[in-house]
Design an enzyme around this catalytic site. Structure first.
Site, PDB file in Angstrom:
ATOM      1  N   ARG A  86      -9.436   1.231   9.343  1.00 24.04           N
ATOM      2  CA  ARG A  86      -9.007  -0.126   9.685  1.00 24.04           C
ATOM      3  C   ARG A  86     -10.028  -0.869  10.525  1.00 24.04           C
ATOM      4  NH1 ARG A  86      -3.020   0.682   9.239  1.00 24.04           N
ATOM      5  NH2 ARG A  86      -2.102  -1.351   9.638  1.00 24.04           N
TER       6      ARG A  86
ATOM      7  N   ARG B  72      11.711  -5.842   4.310  1.00 21.45           N
ATOM      8  CA  ARG B  72      11.545  -4.389   4.124  1.00 21.45           C
ATOM      9  C   ARG B  72      12.624  -3.602   4.863  1.00 21.45           C
ATOM     10  NH1 ARG B  72       5.931  -1.688   5.257  1.00 21.45           N
ATOM     11  NH2 ARG B  72       6.120  -2.856   7.188  1.00 21.45           N
TER      12      ARG B  72
ATOM     13  N   LYS C  79       0.832  -1.219   0.000  1.00 20.94           N
ATOM     14  CA  LYS C  79       0.000   0.000   0.000  1.00 20.94           C
ATOM     15  C   LYS C  79       0.861   1.261   0.000  1.00 20.94           C
ATOM     16  CE  LYS C  79      -1.985  -1.059   3.945  1.00 20.94           C
ATOM     17  NZ  LYS C  79      -1.194  -2.263   4.279  1.00 20.94           N
TER      18      LYS C  79
ATOM     19  N   ARG D  74       0.101  -8.383  14.074  1.00 18.02           N
ATOM     20  CA  ARG D  74      -0.373  -7.386  13.092  1.00 18.02           C
ATOM     21  C   ARG D  74      -1.273  -8.047  12.056  1.00 18.02           C
ATOM     22  NH1 ARG D  74       4.740  -5.001  10.586  1.00 18.02           N
ATOM     23  NH2 ARG D  74       3.288  -3.829   9.293  1.00 18.02           N
TER      24      ARG D  74
ATOM     25  N   ARG E 138      11.868  -1.590  10.308  1.00 21.99           N
ATOM     26  CA  ARG E 138      10.839  -1.149  11.253  1.00 21.99           C
ATOM     27  C   ARG E 138      10.736  -2.119  12.421  1.00 21.99           C
ATOM     28  NH1 ARG E 138       5.436   0.382   8.001  1.00 21.99           N
ATOM     29  NH2 ARG E 138       4.461  -0.793   9.674  1.00 21.99           N
TER      30      ARG E 138
HETATM   31  P1  AP5 Z   1       4.878  -1.608   1.690  1.00 16.27           P
HETATM   32  O1  AP5 Z   1       4.471  -0.792   0.519  1.00 16.27           O
HETATM   33  O2  AP5 Z   1       5.708  -0.973   2.734  1.00 16.27           O
HETATM   34  O3  AP5 Z   1       3.590  -2.340   2.328  1.00 16.27           O
HETATM   35  P2  AP5 Z   1       2.370  -1.769   3.148  1.00 16.27           P
HETATM   36  O4  AP5 Z   1       1.142  -2.414   2.633  1.00 16.27           O
HETATM   37  O5  AP5 Z   1       2.410  -0.266   3.168  1.00 16.27           O
HETATM   38  O6  AP5 Z   1       2.717  -2.397   4.565  1.00 16.27           O
HETATM   39  P3  AP5 Z   1       2.748  -1.791   6.029  1.00 16.27           P
HETATM   40  O7  AP5 Z   1       3.425  -2.824   6.860  1.00 16.27           O
HETATM   41  O8  AP5 Z   1       3.336  -0.419   6.065  1.00 16.27           O
HETATM   42  O9  AP5 Z   1       1.247  -1.742   6.358  1.00 16.27           O
HETATM   43  P4  AP5 Z   1       0.615  -1.696   7.712  1.00 16.27           P
HETATM   44  O10 AP5 Z   1      -0.764  -1.422   7.327  1.00 16.27           O
HETATM   45  O11 AP5 Z   1       0.810  -2.841   8.601  1.00 16.27           O
HETATM   46  O12 AP5 Z   1       1.457  -0.547   8.484  1.00 16.27           O
HETATM   47  P5  AP5 Z   1       1.072   0.907   8.937  1.00 16.27           P
HETATM   48  O13 AP5 Z   1       2.298   1.724   8.902  1.00 16.27           O
HETATM   49  O14 AP5 Z   1      -0.151   1.386   8.252  1.00 16.27           O
HETATM   50  O15 AP5 Z   1       5.632  -2.898   1.121  1.00 16.27           O
HETATM   51  C1  AP5 Z   1       6.136  -3.916   2.002  1.00 16.27           C
HETATM   52  C2  AP5 Z   1       7.439  -4.494   1.412  1.00 16.27           C
HETATM   53  O16 AP5 Z   1       7.113  -5.163   0.178  1.00 16.27           O
HETATM   54  C3  AP5 Z   1       8.500  -3.432   1.054  1.00 16.27           C
HETATM   55  O17 AP5 Z   1       9.765  -3.967   1.325  1.00 16.27           O
HETATM   56  C4  AP5 Z   1       8.312  -3.220  -0.453  1.00 16.27           C
HETATM   57  O18 AP5 Z   1       9.510  -2.808  -1.063  1.00 16.27           O
HETATM   58  C5  AP5 Z   1       7.869  -4.600  -0.910  1.00 16.27           C
HETATM   59  N1  AP5 Z   1       6.977  -4.585  -2.063  1.00 16.27           N
HETATM   60  C6  AP5 Z   1       5.985  -3.701  -2.329  1.00 16.27           C
HETATM   61  N2  AP5 Z   1       5.374  -4.030  -3.482  1.00 16.27           N
HETATM   62  C7  AP5 Z   1       6.001  -5.148  -3.944  1.00 16.27           C
HETATM   63  C8  AP5 Z   1       5.807  -5.982  -5.094  1.00 16.27           C
HETATM   64  N3  AP5 Z   1       4.869  -5.721  -6.010  1.00 16.27           N
HETATM   65  N4  AP5 Z   1       6.619  -7.055  -5.225  1.00 16.27           N
HETATM   66  C9  AP5 Z   1       7.568  -7.334  -4.317  1.00 16.27           C
HETATM   67  N5  AP5 Z   1       7.811  -6.594  -3.210  1.00 16.27           N
HETATM   68  C10 AP5 Z   1       7.023  -5.507  -3.037  1.00 16.27           C
HETATM   69  O19 AP5 Z   1       0.623   0.665  10.468  1.00 16.27           O
HETATM   70  C11 AP5 Z   1       1.547   0.351  11.469  1.00 16.27           C
HETATM   71  C12 AP5 Z   1       0.829   0.301  12.819  1.00 16.27           C
HETATM   72  O20 AP5 Z   1       0.270   1.601  13.110  1.00 16.27           O
HETATM   73  C13 AP5 Z   1      -0.357  -0.653  12.925  1.00 16.27           C
HETATM   74  O21 AP5 Z   1       0.050  -1.959  13.234  1.00 16.27           O
HETATM   75  C14 AP5 Z   1      -1.177   0.005  14.045  1.00 16.27           C
HETATM   76  O22 AP5 Z   1      -0.640  -0.288  15.303  1.00 16.27           O
HETATM   77  C15 AP5 Z   1      -0.988   1.487  13.782  1.00 16.27           C
HETATM   78  N6  AP5 Z   1      -2.027   2.039  12.897  1.00 16.27           N
HETATM   79  C16 AP5 Z   1      -1.838   2.551  11.645  1.00 16.27           C
HETATM   80  N7  AP5 Z   1      -2.992   2.956  11.132  1.00 16.27           N
HETATM   81  C17 AP5 Z   1      -3.944   2.705  12.056  1.00 16.27           C
HETATM   82  C18 AP5 Z   1      -5.354   2.858  12.077  1.00 16.27           C
HETATM   83  N8  AP5 Z   1      -6.025   3.375  11.011  1.00 16.27           N
HETATM   84  N9  AP5 Z   1      -6.023   2.464  13.184  1.00 16.27           N
HETATM   85  C19 AP5 Z   1      -5.375   1.966  14.248  1.00 16.27           C
HETATM   86  N10 AP5 Z   1      -4.039   1.761  14.290  1.00 16.27           N
HETATM   87  C20 AP5 Z   1      -3.333   2.116  13.188  1.00 16.27           C
END
Ligand code: AP5
Length: 226
Positions: A98, A137, A23, A181, A170
């Site tokens: 979420r 990552r 994402k 997660r 991270r």
């Molecule tokens: P990447 O693009 O980083 O993936 P992502 O979907 O953004 O994954 P995240 O882990 O950031 O999502 P998340 O939702 O868990 O974390 P967030 O920061 O929102 O890609 C991942 C890897 O794959 C990278 O190495 C990339 O290079 C690779 N890649 C990408 N595309 C590829 C492809 N096509 N082929 C191969 N490799 C590829 O949330 C973190 C924490 O914050 C949560 O756990 C929670 O505690 C809190 N939080 C955040 N938002 C909320 C909310 N709305 N409500 C409550 N708590 C929240």
């Protein structure tokens, strides 16, 4: 929203999918191509932790065990950000909503702000791929660019190609936090797939293959006439 200039005004796009689905990678690319702001609640919360704000102090232990931050805190943070003038014409939401209360809160914010119905891009990736992507990552400490040591490595190990910044892993990508997660996603966030599908707003995208291939599929889904 289109590549030239964002001709569809006041469009909200939601990226919905499990941790590691790509994402953030796609949001950065679409934001650059379409010239719209990208709001990542995870990024915002991590910044609060770095700044040691009250919200950061509350969120830190929750995020470091892989749980979700309470809805009311996240909704307040998002509402404040969306009230900024640069969000007036449209935006991409990554990692929000979420939970059902967050989705309902967003519905109210969009209605109040005069936005139409959002487009919801559902990123679909198999669980074994997610584990590999999260384990590999690495993120630049200067510009935030994301790499993957298995699939998309930097030219020099642990150094950003763009600015020479050091790459870091991270904290919540460690093996013991990834499990909770993913559990949080499947229990609390995946029900939103049906919520948005039942409202006719969901676009399924197979988020596998080359990053550019996925970008093309996402762009097509966002721009599909509806
Ligand atoms: P990447 O693009 O980083 O993936 P992502 O979907 O953004 O994954 P995240 O882990 O950031 O999502 P998340 O939702 O868990 O974390 P967030 O920061 O929102 O890609 C991942 C890897 O794959 C990278 O190495 C990339 O290079 C690779 N890649 C990408 N595309 C590829 C492809 N096509 N082929 C191969 N490799 C590829 O949330 C973190 C924490 O914050 C949560 O756990 C929670 O505690 C809190 N939080 C955040 N938002 C909320 C909310 N709305 N409500 C409550 N708590 C929240």
């Amino acid at each position: 929203m289109d590549e030239a200039q964002g001709s569809r005004r006041r469009q909200a796009v939601i990226f919905l999918g499990p941790p590691g689905a790509g994402k953030g990678t796609q949001a950065a690319e679409l934001s650059r191509r379409c010239g719209v702001p990208h709001l990542s609640t995870g990024e915002m919360l991590r910044e609060h932790i770095v700044q040691n704000t009250e919200l950061g102090k509350l969120a830190k232990p929750i995020m470091h065990r892989g749980d979700l931050v309470p809805d009311e805190l996240v909704l307040k943070m998002v509402e404040k950000q969306l009230s900024r003038p640069d969000y007036e014409r449209g935006f991409l939401l990554d990692g929000f909503p979420r939970t059902l209360p967050q989705a309902e809160g967003l519905d109210r914010l969009l209605e109040t702000g005069g936005f139409g119905k959002p487009v919801v891009i559902h990123f679909m990736v198999q669980p074994n791929q997610l584990l590999r992507r999260l384990a590999g990552r690495r993120t630049c400490t200067v510009c935030g660019r994301t790499y993957n040591v298995f699939e998309r490595p930097p030219q020099v190990p642990n150094v950003c190609d763009d600015d020479g910044g050091a790459l870091m892993q991270r904290k919540d990508d460690s093996e013991e936090i990834v499990g909770p997660r993913l559990d949080a996603f499947y229990k609390q966030t995946e029900p939103l797939v049906e919520y948005y599908r039942s409202h006719g707003l969901l676009e399924d995208v197979a988020a596998i293959g080359e990053v550019e291939t996925v970008t093309k599929a996402v762009m097509e889904a966002v721009c599909r006439p509806r």
